[in-house]
Design a protein around this motif. Structure first.
Motif, PDB file in Angstrom:
ATOM      1  N   ASN A   9       0.862  -1.172   0.000  1.00 20.69           N
ATOM      2  CA  ASN A   9       0.000   0.000   0.000  1.00 20.69           C
ATOM      3  C   ASN A   9       0.905   1.231   0.000  1.00 20.69           C
ATOM      4  O   ASN A   9       1.272   1.749   1.051  1.00 20.69           O
ATOM      5  CB  ASN A   9      -0.915  -0.022   1.228  1.00 20.69           C
ATOM      6  N   LEU A  10       1.263   1.685  -1.182  1.00 19.39           N
ATOM      7  CA  LEU A  10       2.192   2.806  -1.303  1.00 19.39           C
ATOM      8  C   LEU A  10       1.602   4.100  -0.759  1.00 19.39           C
ATOM      9  O   LEU A  10       2.341   4.981  -0.320  1.00 19.39           O
ATOM     10  CB  LEU A  10       2.627   2.997  -2.750  1.00 19.39           C
ATOM     11  N   GLU A  11       0.286   4.193  -0.757  1.00 25.95           N
ATOM     12  CA  GLU A  11      -0.341   5.396  -0.210  1.00 25.95           C
ATOM     13  C   GLU A  11      -0.033   5.513   1.284  1.00 25.95           C
ATOM     14  O   GLU A  11       0.381   6.572   1.765  1.00 25.95           O
ATOM     15  CB  GLU A  11      -1.850   5.368  -0.436  1.00 25.95           C
ATOM     16  N   ALA A  12      -0.215   4.431   2.024  1.00 25.42           N
ATOM     17  CA  ALA A  12       0.053   4.458   3.465  1.00 25.42           C
ATOM     18  C   ALA A  12       1.533   4.698   3.750  1.00 25.42           C
ATOM     19  O   ALA A  12       1.892   5.474   4.633  1.00 25.42           O
ATOM     20  CB  ALA A  12      -0.406   3.156   4.107  1.00 25.42           C
ATOM     21  N   ILE A  13       2.386   4.046   2.982  1.00 25.73           N
ATOM     22  CA  ILE A  13       3.832   4.216   3.173  1.00 25.73           C
ATOM     23  C   ILE A  13       4.236   5.650   2.847  1.00 25.73           C
ATOM     24  O   ILE A  13       4.983   6.281   3.592  1.00 25.73           O
ATOM     25  CB  ILE A  13       4.616   3.206   2.315  1.00 25.73           C
ATOM     26  N   SER A  14       3.732   6.168   1.740  1.00 23.70           N
ATOM     27  CA  SER A  14       4.075   7.530   1.328  1.00 23.70           C
ATOM     28  C   SER A  14       3.609   8.564   2.342  1.00 23.70           C
ATOM     29  O   SER A  14       4.283   9.564   2.569  1.00 23.70           O
ATOM     30  CB  SER A  14       3.466   7.844  -0.042  1.00 23.70           C
ATOM     31  N   GLU A  15       2.458   8.342   2.944  1.00 21.82           N
ATOM     32  CA  GLU A  15       1.959   9.265   3.963  1.00 21.82           C
ATOM     33  C   GLU A  15       2.898   9.328   5.158  1.00 21.82           C
ATOM     34  O   GLU A  15       3.059  10.371   5.780  1.00 21.82           O
ATOM     35  CB  GLU A  15       0.568   8.850   4.433  1.00 21.82           C
ATOM     36  N   ALA A  16       3.525   8.200   5.490  1.00 20.29           N
ATOM     37  CA  ALA A  16       4.418   8.141   6.652  1.00 20.29           C
ATOM     38  C   ALA A  16       5.792   8.749   6.377  1.00 20.29           C
ATOM     39  O   ALA A  16       6.477   9.154   7.312  1.00 20.29           O
ATOM     40  CB  ALA A  16       4.586   6.694   7.099  1.00 20.29           C
ATOM     41  N   LEU A  17       6.191   8.829   5.137  1.00 17.93           N
ATOM     42  CA  LEU A  17       7.537   9.306   4.803  1.00 17.93           C
ATOM     43  C   LEU A  17       7.871  10.673   5.391  1.00 17.93           C
ATOM     44  O   LEU A  17       8.878  10.810   6.081  1.00 17.93           O
ATOM     45  CB  LEU A  17       7.746   9.310   3.286  1.00 17.93           C
ATOM     46  N   PRO A  18       7.062  11.705   5.133  1.00 13.89           N
ATOM     47  CA  PRO A  18       7.452  13.021   5.662  1.00 13.89           C
ATOM     48  C   PRO A  18       7.272  13.155   7.171  1.00 13.89           C
ATOM     49  O   PRO A  18       7.831  14.054   7.788  1.00 13.89           O
ATOM     50  CB  PRO A  18       6.538  13.998   4.922  1.00 13.89           C
ATOM     51  N   ILE A  19       6.542  12.242   7.771  1.00 11.16           N
ATOM     52  CA  ILE A  19       6.250  12.339   9.207  1.00 11.16           C
ATOM     53  C   ILE A  19       7.324  11.680  10.060  1.00 11.16           C
ATOM     54  O   ILE A  19       7.810  12.259  11.019  1.00 11.16           O
ATOM     55  CB  ILE A  19       4.877  11.713   9.516  1.00 11.16           C
ATOM     56  N   ASN A  35       0.507   5.437  -7.870  1.00 11.40           N
ATOM     57  CA  ASN A  35      -0.647   6.283  -8.158  1.00 11.40           C
ATOM     58  C   ASN A  35      -0.258   7.733  -7.893  1.00 11.40           C
ATOM     59  O   ASN A  35      -0.098   8.121  -6.737  1.00 11.40           O
ATOM     60  CB  ASN A  35      -1.828   5.886  -7.285  1.00 11.40           C
ATOM     61  N   PRO A  36      -0.120   8.535  -8.934  1.00  8.56           N
ATOM     62  CA  PRO A  36       0.401   9.887  -8.740  1.00  8.56           C
ATOM     63  C   PRO A  36      -0.479  10.774  -7.867  1.00  8.56           C
ATOM     64  O   PRO A  36       0.005  11.637  -7.160  1.00  8.56           O
ATOM     65  CB  PRO A  36       0.503  10.450 -10.159  1.00  8.56           C
ATOM     66  N   LYS A  37      -1.774  10.576  -7.887  1.00 12.42           N
ATOM     67  CA  LYS A  37      -2.661  11.417  -7.084  1.00 12.42           C
ATOM     68  C   LYS A  37      -2.526  11.115  -5.603  1.00 12.42           C
ATOM     69  O   LYS A  37      -2.711  11.978  -4.774  1.00 12.42           O
ATOM     70  CB  LYS A  37      -4.102  11.236  -7.531  1.00 12.42           C
ATOM     71  N   ARG A  38      -2.199   9.893  -5.268  1.00 10.53           N
ATOM     72  CA  ARG A  38      -2.141   9.497  -3.868  1.00 10.53           C
ATOM     73  C   ARG A  38      -0.746   9.593  -3.278  1.00 10.53           C
ATOM     74  O   ARG A  38      -0.564  10.095  -2.182  1.00 10.53           O
ATOM     75  CB  ARG A  38      -2.648   8.066  -3.720  1.00 10.53           C
ATOM     76  N   SER A  40       2.312  10.835  -4.754  1.00  9.74           N
ATOM     77  CA  SER A  40       3.315  11.828  -5.141  1.00  9.74           C
ATOM     78  C   SER A  40       3.421  13.004  -4.172  1.00  9.74           C
ATOM     79  O   SER A  40       4.529  13.464  -3.892  1.00  9.74           O
ATOM     80  CB  SER A  40       3.053  12.331  -6.555  1.00  9.74           C
ATOM     81  N   THR A  41       2.329  13.490  -3.652  1.00  8.38           N
ATOM     82  CA  THR A  41       2.388  14.644  -2.746  1.00  8.38           C
ATOM     83  C   THR A  41       3.253  14.353  -1.535  1.00  8.38           C
ATOM     84  O   THR A  41       4.108  15.155  -1.148  1.00  8.38           O
ATOM     85  CB  THR A  41       0.967  15.036  -2.287  1.00  8.38           C
ATOM     86  N   HIS A  42       3.056  13.194  -0.939  1.00  8.65           N
ATOM     87  CA  HIS A  42       3.818  12.827   0.254  1.00  8.65           C
ATOM     88  C   HIS A  42       5.280  12.552  -0.084  1.00  8.65           C
ATOM     89  O   HIS A  42       6.172  12.942   0.661  1.00  8.65           O
ATOM     90  CB  HIS A  42       3.186  11.611   0.933  1.00  8.65           C
ATOM     91  N   MET A  43       5.513  11.886  -1.205  1.00 12.55           N
ATOM     92  CA  MET A  43       6.886  11.590  -1.595  1.00 12.55           C
ATOM     93  C   MET A  43       7.639  12.875  -1.911  1.00 12.55           C
ATOM     94  O   MET A  43       8.798  13.033  -1.526  1.00 12.55           O
ATOM     95  CB  MET A  43       6.948  10.650  -2.792  1.00 12.55           C
ATOM     96  N   ILE A  44       6.991  13.797  -2.585  1.00 11.53           N
ATOM     97  CA  ILE A  44       7.629  15.070  -2.920  1.00 11.53           C
ATOM     98  C   ILE A  44       7.962  15.848  -1.648  1.00 11.53           C
ATOM     99  O   ILE A  44       9.049  16.414  -1.522  1.00 11.53           O
ATOM    100  CB  ILE A  44       6.742  15.873  -3.886  1.00 11.53           C
TER     101      ILE A  44
END
Length: 102
Positions: A9-19, A35-38, A40-44
């Motif tokens: 679930n890359l969305e959940a992982i990506s959300e945790a990255l900046p935190i 999924n770029p909409k889900r 990319s914002t967190h990864m960026i």
């Protein structure tokens, strides 16, 4: 963090990255659908702020050109990422396959 070819679930992982991943040195999302909409914002956000990442693998993720541009901008504006190893292989091939299907 290696979640390659895992259907993670890359969305959940990506959300945790900046935190909570400020000391993360390796991130491997290869072989998972991006999924770029889900994601990319967190990864960026993460890539703009991290100082410890030395390896990013987003190969074979069918990443869009627009998302790739945003990721590259985040990397190039973060001067702490001077020696980042970046793997983008296989994404152009995915784009060509989609174009052939249409």
């Amino acid at each position: 963090l290696n979640v390659s070819n895992s259907q993670a679930n890359l969305e959940a992982i990506s959300e945790a990255l900046p935190i909570g991943c400020s000391r993360l040195q390796m991130l491997n999302f290869s072989g998972n659908k991006f999924n770029p909409k889900r994601e990319s914002t967190h990864m960026i956000s993460f890539l703009s702020a991290t100082a410890s990442l030395i390896s990013l693998d987003i190969s074979n993720t069918a990443i869009s050109v627009e998302t790739l541009k945003a990721i590259l901008k985040a990397i190039t504006t973060n001067f702490a990422l001077q020696n980042l190893q970046l793997n983008l292989s296989g994404n152009e091939e995915n784009k060509r396959r989609k174009e052939r299907r249409n």
